[in-house]
Write a protein that holds these residues in place. Sequence first.
Motif, PDB file in Angstrom:
ATOM      1  N   ASP A  97      -0.808   6.396  -4.980  1.00 25.89           N
ATOM      2  CA  ASP A  97      -1.825   5.778  -6.016  1.00 25.89           C
ATOM      3  C   ASP A  97      -0.660   5.522  -7.241  1.00 25.89           C
ATOM      4  O   ASP A  97       0.364   6.183  -7.264  1.00 25.89           O
ATOM      5  N   ASP A 219       0.845  -3.489  -7.537  1.00 30.71           N
ATOM      6  CA  ASP A 219       1.335  -2.303  -6.356  1.00 30.71           C
ATOM      7  C   ASP A 219       1.567  -2.771  -4.923  1.00 30.71           C
ATOM      8  O   ASP A 219       1.810  -2.027  -4.028  1.00 30.71           O
ATOM      9  N   ALA A 243      -4.076   4.452   1.144  1.00 34.78           N
ATOM     10  CA  ALA A 243      -3.887   3.499  -0.351  1.00 34.78           C
ATOM     11  C   ALA A 243      -5.227   2.949  -0.442  1.00 34.78           C
ATOM     12  O   ALA A 243      -5.893   2.535   0.456  1.00 34.78           O
ATOM     13  N   ASP A 244      -5.586   2.457  -1.639  1.00 33.66           N
ATOM     14  CA  ASP A 244      -6.445   1.715  -1.978  1.00 33.66           C
ATOM     15  C   ASP A 244      -6.360   0.303  -1.871  1.00 33.66           C
ATOM     16  O   ASP A 244      -5.146   0.109  -1.341  1.00 33.66           O
TER      17      ASP A 244
END
Length: 300
Positions: A97, A219, A243-244
């Motif tokens: 993150d 990101d 991961a988001d």
Amino acid sequence: MISPPWGLPESCLRRPAYDPATLLKICLNRVPSSRRLERETQHNIELMWLASRLMPDFKTLADFRKNNGPAIQATCAQFVVLCRRLNLFSKAVVAIDGSKLKAVNNRDKNFTVAKVEERLAQVEASIARYLAALDRADRQPSDVAEARTARITEKIAALSEQMKNRQAMRHQVSLTDPNARSMATSGRGTGIVGYNVQAAVDAEHELMVNHAVTNVGSDRAQLVPLGLLAQEATGCATLTVLADRSYLNGGRVPACEDTGLPPCVAKTLTRAATSSDSLQDKILFTMPRRTITLAPPAST
């Protein structure tokens, strides 16, 4: 010159320096500011215990971090090696993150392309206003006109020089910290000038495996680089990366799988995914609550 008493050398009368191990314990803290670290050593019980109740000032802490950057990085690397020896990274699952950290650069000292264009328009309007003031000054008496003309001419020259400097900015520029960039945050209208710090954390023991600092606000391009850093730090040939949805990038997923980094990334909700012509996501469905009415017992 006054000689030291009792015939002792001058070095014996100086205050002894702080132990580097003590300063390292203080600096390896989640508090980034050296001034705040100084305050923490005075009332934070944990930090007081770590530092043996020593309270170095902020200048000492700042100089220690500035002069010993490579040594501090090597210490963190040795910590990762120790975790590998203790088999703390055996699960081969990390979560990544990013966090936006503010730089020492005011927003007024940061100029994006749009901000430069807006500033140029303001400068042009100011120059036009001063030129009109010069025309009005020519119609006034000579003594007053000369004073106003000289003052307005200086302002026009300063604005013209400022316009030349702004026109030379073809990309984003930060005057105080040249490497800092303007980044958007989750809140509306709360952008900051700073850096994007990426961190990979072990999913089982919640230990930071590796990190990276970039001035790119998004990101989407950080999945593979940070995954490779985590893979190198853990020594695992195959490493699952969590991961988001901000890391979802269709072109990066095959690259992750080819390098031994099978990703597990949340899917981004797009308009096509939520339209009536396509399959619906399960989060769009809700189960209505049933209301149960209990009748009171009949009185006898």
